[in-house]
Scaffold this active site. Structure first.
Site, mmCIF file in Angstrom:
data_model
loop_
_atom_site.group_PDB
_atom_site.id
_atom_site.type_symbol
_atom_site.label_atom_id
_atom_site.label_comp_id
_atom_site.label_asym_id
_atom_site.label_seq_id
_atom_site.Cartn_x
_atom_site.Cartn_y
_atom_site.Cartn_z
ATOM 1 N N LYS A 282 -0.269 -10.895 -7.127
ATOM 2 C CA LYS A 282 0.977 -10.031 -7.746
ATOM 3 C C LYS A 282 1.828 -10.808 -8.274
ATOM 4 C CE LYS A 282 0.084 -6.024 -5.076
ATOM 5 N NZ LYS A 282 0.216 -4.936 -3.825
ATOM 6 N N ASN B 136 6.036 8.274 -0.104
ATOM 7 C CA ASN B 136 5.476 7.408 0.886
ATOM 8 C C ASN B 136 6.670 7.198 1.977
ATOM 9 O OD1 ASN B 136 7.469 4.967 -0.052
ATOM 10 N ND2 ASN B 136 6.202 5.382 -1.601
#
Ligand code: PMT
Length: 406
Positions: free
Chosen positions: A336, A209
């Site tokens: 999260k 990424n």
């Protein structure tokens, strides 16, 4: 508080230059060694002799007025400064600093300096709000210059508005806080993960990424400068590795998990800024895949969730996660935080201008279990890292000889 600190005080040409004298006096009283540089315009408002008397050192006005042939004054001042303080900082001086102009003693010293710079702007409200000044301050902020906001009140030009130089007492306090930050994480062991992971499917090809490592490095450097013993677990990064800390290089999510597990028990604080692959190729071919006709289907499997694993294992460690999102930031970040048992989570809208992957700046929203704690506008990744760690330090209290100063 400022004993042994060498501060270069840059006084620039606004009416608030008169407050520079009181500021100089207070810094000296607090124990600092103060060396004053005045611009030509500042010297029209206040006599250099006043500053010389208060600082007990000669005042610098002219780059070419070299008094000691064994040194070059602006380099000597820049090299030895623990801090450069600009107060008052005019719009003109900020513009010159943003452009890197070194056409006077102050500009030359600033350009040669590697020490931190704190600026206390003071000017007419329209000058302060002018897009050029705003842009210059943003640029300087992204390079690490810190600002002490001007106050609101009666301005010398007649307006009642924002633009008054902060009071000398406030400026001294900000300087003391700046130096005290050096102790905030003393005695703490901090682990930071940074960069992206690499998931290979043959010897030369992989999934990764855009993470450069800048955000994680900025946090690791800020922790180091706050006195912590830092371990940096670095994946694939595009930056030189920072110094003054233990570095563990990893490639895949699995390697990052193993590295994090190996240092977790001993850690006080763990910050997971790395961008970890959620999936990896099921098969890693031993030799380079040959091109065949048609499409190639790559089968992926889930990687271990490192943050969630640490969240399950934690026994007193303070765990900070990141949430990189492109929509419904608050909702996803809170989800999260709970799922991965974090103490804080840094919500990062990576689709926002000036935020996210690769750049030098970031804008984040920091949450705890009760919701939003702090929303940080676009600022340098270093400043964002420091603000995050200050929040952590406030929450865990002090371990070292000096307590935290918020
Ligand atoms: O490196 P830069 O170029 O400076 O960019 C900074 C950044 C954008 C990478 C950084 O600010 C950031 O947002 N990092 C988190 C990236 C990410 O993976 O976010 P996520 O929402 O997918 O993951 C949530 C959290 O779980 C993160 O703390 C991540 O490290 C962790 N995670 C995710 C997957 C996994 N398998 N294991 C993990 O530990």
């Amino acid at each position: 508080m400022l004993q042994g600190k060498r501060i270069v005080l840059g006084i620039t040409g606004g009416i608030a230059a008169y407050k520079g004298a009181a500021l100089c006096s207070k810094l000296v009283q607090a124990g600092a060694e103060v060396h004053v540089i005045m611009t030509e315009s500042a010297a029209k408002f206040v006599a250099p002799l006043t500053l010389q008397t208060l600082s007990r050192h000669p005042v610098y006005l002219d780059t070419f007025d070299e008094r000691d042939p064994s040194v070059v004054s602006h380099i000597e001042l820049a090299d030895k400064a623990d801090l450069i303080l600009l107060a008052p900082a005019t719009a003109n001086t900020l513009a010159k600093l943003a452009a890197g102009l070194a056409d006077d003693m102050l500009g030359a010293t600033l350009l040669a300096a590697t020490s931190p710079v704190i600026a206390a702007p003071a000017m007419n409200v329209h000058m302060y709000e002018h897009p050029a000044t705003v842009a210059n301050m943003e640029l300087l902020g992204s390079r690490g210059v810190r600002f002490i906001d001007p106050g609101t009140g009666q301005l010398a030009c007649g307006y009642v508005a924002k633009g008054r130089l902060a009071e000398p007492e406030e400026i001294v306090l900000a300087v003391e806080r700046y130096f005290a930050a050096g102790k905030l994480l003393e005695g703490r062991k901090v682990v930071v993960t940074a960069g992206g992971t690499v998931e290979r499917f043959d010897p030369v090809r992989y999934l990764t990424n855009d993470s450069s490592g800048k955000m994680g490095f900025a946090i690791a450097e800020a922790a180091r400068d706050m006195g912590a013993q830092v371990t940096l677990i670095a994946g694939r990064v595009s930056q030189p590795l920072p110094g003054g800390m233990k570095i563990m290089r990893v490639e895949s999510a699995q390697e990052m998990l193993e590295a994090a597990n190996s240092v977790f028990d001993d850690a006080d604080i763990v910050v997971k800024a790395a961008a970890v692959a959620d999936y990896r190729p099921v098969v890693r071919h031993a030799s380079k895949l040959k091109k065949t006709g048609g499409t190639l289907v790559l089968e992926l499997e889930k990687t271990a969730d490192i943050l969630a694993a640490l969240g399950e294992r934690k026994k007193g460690q303070f765990l900070v996660g990141f949430a990189a999102e492109t929509e419904r930031l608050d909702e996803h970040a809170m989800d999260k935080l709970r799922r991965k048992n974090c103490d804080l989570i840094v919500g990062n809208d990576v689709s926002m201008e000036g935020a996210g992957f690769n750049g030098d700046t970031n804008a984040v929203r920091i949450f705890d279990r009760d919701g939003l704690v702090e929303s940080l506008p676009v600022m340098s990744k270093r400043d964002a890292g420091e603000r995050l760690l200050r929040l952590v330090a406030e929450r865990i209290g002090s371990k070292g000889p000096k307590g935290p100063i918020s």
